[in-house]
Write a protein that holds these residues in place. Structure first.
Motif, mmCIF file in Angstrom:
data_model
loop_
_atom_site.group_PDB
_atom_site.id
_atom_site.type_symbol
_atom_site.label_atom_id
_atom_site.label_comp_id
_atom_site.label_asym_id
_atom_site.label_seq_id
_atom_site.Cartn_x
_atom_site.Cartn_y
_atom_site.Cartn_z
ATOM 1 N N LYS A 1 0.832 -1.209 0.000
ATOM 2 C CA LYS A 1 0.000 0.000 0.000
ATOM 3 C C LYS A 1 0.867 1.260 0.000
ATOM 4 O O LYS A 1 0.482 2.280 -0.580
ATOM 5 C CB LYS A 1 -0.926 -0.009 1.220
ATOM 6 C CG LYS A 1 -2.000 -1.084 1.160
ATOM 7 C CD LYS A 1 -2.789 -1.164 2.459
ATOM 8 C CE LYS A 1 -3.798 -2.316 2.419
ATOM 9 N NZ LYS A 1 -4.517 -2.483 3.707
ATOM 10 N N GLN A 2 2.042 1.171 0.608
ATOM 11 C CA GLN A 2 2.909 2.345 0.697
ATOM 12 C C GLN A 2 3.651 2.633 -0.603
ATOM 13 O O GLN A 2 4.102 3.763 -0.803
ATOM 14 C CB GLN A 2 3.901 2.169 1.852
ATOM 15 C CG GLN A 2 3.225 2.150 3.218
ATOM 16 C CD GLN A 2 4.195 1.881 4.339
ATOM 17 O OE1 GLN A 2 5.175 2.610 4.512
ATOM 18 N NE2 GLN A 2 3.946 0.843 5.116
ATOM 19 N N TRP A 3 3.783 1.632 -1.467
ATOM 20 C CA TRP A 3 4.429 1.909 -2.760
ATOM 21 C C TRP A 3 3.426 1.879 -3.921
ATOM 22 O O TRP A 3 3.794 1.838 -5.080
ATOM 23 C CB TRP A 3 5.611 0.973 -3.015
ATOM 24 C CG TRP A 3 5.303 -0.479 -3.242
ATOM 25 C CD1 TRP A 3 4.484 -1.016 -4.187
ATOM 26 C CD2 TRP A 3 5.873 -1.600 -2.534
ATOM 27 N NE1 TRP A 3 4.482 -2.389 -4.122
ATOM 28 C CE2 TRP A 3 5.334 -2.778 -3.124
ATOM 29 C CE3 TRP A 3 6.791 -1.734 -1.505
ATOM 30 C CZ2 TRP A 3 5.677 -4.055 -2.682
ATOM 31 C CZ3 TRP A 3 7.129 -3.002 -1.059
ATOM 32 C CH2 TRP A 3 6.570 -4.146 -1.640
ATOM 33 N N ALA A 4 2.136 1.951 -3.603
ATOM 34 C CA ALA A 4 1.088 1.872 -4.623
ATOM 35 C C ALA A 4 1.147 3.019 -5.627
ATOM 36 O O ALA A 4 0.659 2.878 -6.758
ATOM 37 C CB ALA A 4 -0.289 1.841 -3.960
ATOM 38 N N SER A 5 1.735 4.153 -5.235
ATOM 39 C CA SER A 5 1.788 5.309 -6.143
ATOM 40 C C SER A 5 2.869 5.172 -7.217
ATOM 41 O O SER A 5 2.898 5.948 -8.170
ATOM 42 C CB SER A 5 2.027 6.590 -5.345
ATOM 43 O OG SER A 5 3.267 6.523 -4.652
ATOM 44 N N ILE A 6 3.755 4.199 -7.087
ATOM 45 C CA ILE A 6 4.784 3.981 -8.108
ATOM 46 C C ILE A 6 4.109 3.463 -9.376
ATOM 47 O O ILE A 6 3.257 2.572 -9.308
ATOM 48 C CB ILE A 6 5.839 2.965 -7.616
ATOM 49 C CG1 ILE A 6 6.537 3.504 -6.359
ATOM 50 C CG2 ILE A 6 6.869 2.674 -8.703
ATOM 51 C CD1 ILE A 6 7.518 2.528 -5.744
ATOM 52 N N PRO A 7 4.445 3.996 -10.541
ATOM 53 C CA PRO A 7 3.804 3.537 -11.787
ATOM 54 C C PRO A 7 3.914 2.024 -11.961
ATOM 55 O O PRO A 7 4.941 1.421 -11.637
ATOM 56 C CB PRO A 7 4.564 4.292 -12.873
ATOM 57 C CG PRO A 7 5.065 5.521 -12.189
ATOM 58 C CD PRO A 7 5.388 5.096 -10.784
ATOM 59 N N GLN A 8 2.862 1.417 -12.486
ATOM 60 C CA GLN A 8 2.788 -0.043 -12.602
ATOM 61 C C GLN A 8 3.989 -0.665 -13.323
ATOM 62 O O GLN A 8 4.448 -1.744 -12.913
ATOM 63 C CB GLN A 8 1.482 -0.437 -13.290
ATOM 64 C CG GLN A 8 1.145 -1.919 -13.200
ATOM 65 C CD GLN A 8 1.903 -2.757 -14.217
ATOM 66 O OE1 GLN A 8 2.230 -2.259 -15.294
ATOM 67 N NE2 GLN A 8 2.180 -4.015 -13.881
ATOM 68 N N PRO A 9 4.522 -0.064 -14.389
ATOM 69 C CA PRO A 9 5.624 -0.717 -15.096
ATOM 70 C C PRO A 9 6.873 -0.962 -14.250
ATOM 71 O O PRO A 9 7.674 -1.832 -14.585
ATOM 72 C CB PRO A 9 5.920 0.249 -16.251
ATOM 73 C CG PRO A 9 4.627 0.951 -16.488
ATOM 74 C CD PRO A 9 4.042 1.134 -15.122
ATOM 75 N N THR A 10 7.054 -0.206 -13.169
ATOM 76 C CA THR A 10 8.238 -0.397 -12.320
ATOM 77 C C THR A 10 7.879 -0.666 -10.863
ATOM 78 O O THR A 10 8.770 -0.789 -10.026
ATOM 79 C CB THR A 10 9.152 0.843 -12.383
ATOM 80 O OG1 THR A 10 8.400 1.998 -11.971
ATOM 81 C CG2 THR A 10 9.695 1.054 -13.784
#
Length: 216
Positions: A99-108
């Motif tokens: 949940k804490q890294w959910a804002s990272i774009p899906q490709p990476t």
């Protein structure tokens, strides 16, 4: 005035200089190793270890191929759906990190891969339902016993079927398995590991750093 000791020192320095010059001529200019981010929970290996080919099936029935593990940092956790304590606790902790890294774009975006090592009781569908109950983005897979043994051995992990004390029913058993989490880099190599106790905040911070997300 030079004495014999001074001469020896000069000769040694000259030899070292010639050795460095020869190394540069043979291998090219010497460059420092790339800097690694300061990590709180992940222990990285140097160098990462390339994994042999493996055969696992994902929860949707498609093969889990090496290519799917490339482009992302991936945390691999072994377990089984009948696990009474360690597995649900660890997956819940990992879901907090996700949940804490959910804002990272899906490709990476970093990913979690849950691998069931109980092929007798855990179908691919069941493994998927179990893992997705903790977080929808979690990859879930299992395989035949030989394929699971090959995959886990490549990660330096182990598992074994074990009877439940005081229970005579052969269908009632547990699975002893490694509690560590393997860390795969963006090339799908074994790059490090996480050891319990797991702290979601630190895990998330490390995976963000490895992905290249600036510290907040």
């Amino acid at each position: 005035m030079f004495n014999r000791t001074t001469a020896y020192i000069l000769i040694a320095a000259l030899a070292a200089g010639l050795g460095l010059w020869a190394a540069i001529g043979h291998f090219g200019p010497l460059t420092p190793a790339p800097a690694q981010p300061d990590l709180q929970a992940v222990r990285l290996f140097d160098p990462p270890r390339t994994l042999p080919d493996f055969k696992l099936a994902q929860s949707d029935g498609t093969p889990l191929e090496r290519a799917e593990l490339q482009g992302h940092w991936t945390l691999v956790f072994l377990g089984f759906t009948h696990c009474p304590d360690v597995c649900p606790t660890t997956l819940a902790q990992l879901s907090h990190a996700q949940k804490q890294w959910a804002s990272i774009p899906q490709p990476t975006r970093p990913r979690v891969l849950f691998v069931s090592v109980d092929p007798e009781r855990d179908s691919t569908e069941l493994v998927g339902k179990y893992a997705h109950a903790f977080h929808a983005d979690t990859l879930a897979a299992t395989g035949t016993l030989p394929d699971l043994e090959a995959f886990t051995t490549s990660l330096s992990m182990v598992f074994a079927k074990a009877p439940i004390a005081g229970v005579d029913d052969p269908a009632a058993y547990t699975i002893d398995h490694s509690a560590t989490i393997a860390v795969l880099d963006t090339e799908g190599r074994m790059a490090g590991l996480l050891r319990p106790p797991f702290e979601p905040v630190k895990i998330a911070a490390d995976l963000k750093a490895l992905t290249g997300v600036p510290a907040e």
